[in-house]
Scaffold this active site. Structure first.
Site, PDB file in Angstrom:
ATOM      1  CE  LYS A  32      -2.020   2.666   3.284  1.00  0.00           C
ATOM      2  NZ  LYS A  32      -2.119   3.967   2.531  1.00  0.00           N
ATOM      3  N   PRO A  33       1.165   1.923  -1.172  1.00  0.00           N
ATOM      4  CG  PRO A  33       1.083   2.418  -3.434  1.00  0.00           C
ATOM      5  CD  PRO A  33       0.851   1.447  -2.424  1.00  0.00           C
ATOM      6  CG  ASP A  34       0.974   8.643   1.673  1.00  0.00           C
ATOM      7  OD1 ASP A  34       0.519   8.650   2.606  1.00  0.00           O
ATOM      8  OD2 ASP A  34       0.222   9.401   0.824  1.00  0.00           O
ATOM      9  N   GLY A  80       6.393   5.525   8.692  1.00  0.00           N
ATOM     10  CA  GLY A  80       5.343   6.698   8.975  1.00  0.00           C
ATOM     11  C   GLY A  80       5.840   7.156  10.450  1.00  0.00           C
ATOM     12  CD  GLU A 133      13.004   5.217   8.660  1.00  0.00           C
ATOM     13  OE1 GLU A 133      12.817   6.038   8.176  1.00  0.00           O
ATOM     14  OE2 GLU A 133      14.009   4.430   8.158  1.00  0.00           O
ATOM     15  CB  CYS A 185      12.449   9.788   8.768  1.00  0.00           C
ATOM     16  SG  CYS A 185      10.788   9.298   8.194  1.00  0.00           S
ATOM     17  CD  GLU A 193       8.891  13.551  12.735  1.00  0.00           C
ATOM     18  OE1 GLU A 193      10.062  13.063  12.280  1.00  0.00           O
ATOM     19  OE2 GLU A 193       8.151  13.031  13.086  1.00  0.00           O
TER      20      GLU A 193
END
Length: 530
Positions: free
Chosen positions: A194-196, A245, A267, A301, A399
């Site tokens: 599932k890509p974004d 994510g 990650e 990230c 973040e």
């Protein structure tokens, strides 16, 4: 007028950009999705223009894709390792051959600058070559020490997990989509991906090139849609999850995987520190900080959001760094002369704006940037440097994931190390010094999964033989290196016993057997056996 330079967006400057807007190409790539639940429009973040109406997957689509991948995996795992490795090596060349169109898609869907889009392509090629060349070393059965020399033959084998679910992010839509799944495929698994939903076309073109390299089409299937529906269905049906994510979402993924007792690698977020030591080359460190803080508009990230600078070089470094920040070239264009592109979404822009305004209101000083740039594109924000940031401010330990960095002075290195280790995250860090040995000694004291000396993130990111991942709330597991492929297999021990059993036999009593075993264990220790 902003201090940052803006470059007019002109698609005519780059003739290859037409690939990313070719509707026939978009329809072909969209057709690779397993999706029957309507369509959703995706938009180019740099311009706000629509890209495509993309098919959306239902839970039933995900279940059907996993079922097909599971059936395919039964035959794929039996394909000789040499043939699987050859596919990755052919893929390495195909990615390089098609670099222009891949970079165009990355720019179109993510809004990033061309130079950062090329980093993705290079990382995919590096990953494919590494695992293609290392296949036997990483996956062939290994002889192990048996309980008794000669009498016990022990070996370890690596059994593929089955169907691996990959949930990849929007910020690096090619390499985070493809590089994590290549070792899963090599290890004999199949993939449902599932890509974004903001950046699926880039991932789909990467998958399509894998088919061209020789991968069976049903060995890597793609679905599309929102996380709760499509991602949730994926977690409930596959045998392993690879997720990149936010930490918040990662905790939910880990919980769902735990309920099913399946493994996962995650990650997640970071609030990454960079330490500029008293003997650092100021100009080199300032130039490195530009890349480390503002690559992909800070939507990385492993990018730096905290700079700790020694008293001895603080003023010189700040002058050199801020001067370079003010010269960063912003643009919605696609040429190599663009330094920084767009944020991905309105939500990201709102977060960046909120963090900067909160800091400004509470007394922080804006040394550079500090404003959105709607004159360039709807989601642009200037690269921003803050000083005087305090724990009361939202950007202090949360973040930002945007082009905002806070700079702090320190007088004692042990204090700087302690401050760098504060907070819940531990993904990446950076140390700058003229003395490599000293830099490595400081690096070893930082609680981060990767630490770069005299680099921001590229040294570890590009060294595929080293593991990459986070400590603490920055994630679980590692990508790259041996850890990056062994996460996708189940270690299996097979031991064959010869001549005598490991038990009392041939009329020997259990007590006598225990005495003999005691003596044997003492002898084995004496001769140095582990």
């Amino acid at each position: 007028m902003s201090e940052q330079t803006s470059i007019p967006a002109d698609p005519e400057l780059d003739p290859t950009a037409s690939y990313a807007t070719d509707q026939a190409v978009i329809r072909r790539l969209s057709g690779l999705l397993r999706a029957t639940a309507g369509t959703r429009t995706s938009y180019a973040p740099a311009t706000g223009q629509p890209i495509a109406d993309l098919p959306v997957s239902s839970e039933d689509d995900v279940i059907a894709a996993v079922r097909l991948a599971r059936k395919t995996q039964e035959s794929w795992r039996r394909v000789p390792l040499a043939e699987r490795a050859a596919i990755l090596l052919r893929y390495h060349d195909l990615v390089l051959d098609h670099r222009h169109e891949l970079v165009d898609l990355i720019i179109r869907e993510s809004g990033k600058a061309r130079k950062q889009a090329f980093e993705e392509l290079a990382h995919v090629a590096l990953t494919a070559r590494y695992y293609g060349r290392k296949a036997y070393e990483l996956l062939e059965p290994q002889r192990k020490l048996g309980i008794f020399p000669v009498l016990t033959r022990a070996e370890q084998r690596f059994v593929p997990k089955g169907v691996v679910g990959v949930i990849s992010p929007w910020n690096y839509p090619l390499t985070m989509a493809i590089s994590d799944a290549l070792p899963a495929i090599l290890a004999g698994n199949t993939v449902v991906h599932k890509p974004d939903s903001q950046t699926p076309l880039t991932a789909l073109r990467g998958i399509e090139l894998l088919y061209e390299a020789g991968l069976p089409r049903d060995a890597w299937l793609a679905v599309n849609g929102d996380g709760p529906t499509v991602g949730g269905a994926l977690i409930q049906n596959v045998d392993y999850i690879c997720f990149t994510g936010s930490t918040k979402t990662g905790r939910l993924v880990a919980k769902q995987c735990g309920e099913r007792l399946i493994g996962c690698s995650l990650e997640l977020g970071g609030k990454n520190p960079m330490l500029v030591l008293r003997d650092a080359d100021v100009n080199r460190a300032a130039e490195g900080a530009i890349r480390a803080c503002f690559a992909n508009a800070g939507q990385l990230c492993v990018s730096m959001e905290r700079l700790y600078v020694a008293d001895q070089v603080y003023d010189a470094f700040v002058t050199a760094f801020v001067d370079r920040v003010k010269k960063i070239r912003l643009s919605a264009g696609t040429g190599w002369d663009v330094d920084m592109g767009s944020l991905i979404s309105k939500a990201q822009l709102e977060t960046v704006t909120r963090h900067v305004e909160d800091a400004r209101t509470q007394g922080a000083t804006v040394l550079a940037g500090g404003k959105p740039r709607p004159d360039i594109g709807p989601l642009f924000y200037e690269p921003t440097v803050l000083s005087g940031v305090t724990p009361a401010m939202e950007c202090f330990d949360n973040e930002t994931f945007g082009p905002v960095v806070s700079i702090y002075r320190f007088s004692d290195e042990s204090e700087a190390i302690q401050r760098a280790n504060e907070g819940e995250y531990g993904l990446n860090a950076s140390v700058w010094t003229r003395d490599g040995r000293r830099g490595r000694a400081v690096a070893a004291q930082l609680m981060a999964g990767t630490v770069n000396v005299n680099e921001g993130y590229g040294a570890t990111f590009g060294s595929i033989d080293t593991p990459m991942g986070g400590m603490r709330s920055s994630g679980l597991g590692r990508r790259q290196g041996v850890e990056g492929i062994r996460r996708y297999v189940e270690p299996q021990a097979i031991a064959t016993q010869r001549l005598i059993p490991i038990a009392a036999s041939h009329g020997i009593s259990d007590e006598k057997f225990a005495d003999l075993m005691t003596g044997a264990l003492r002898v084995l220790k004496k001769i140095g056996r582990p």
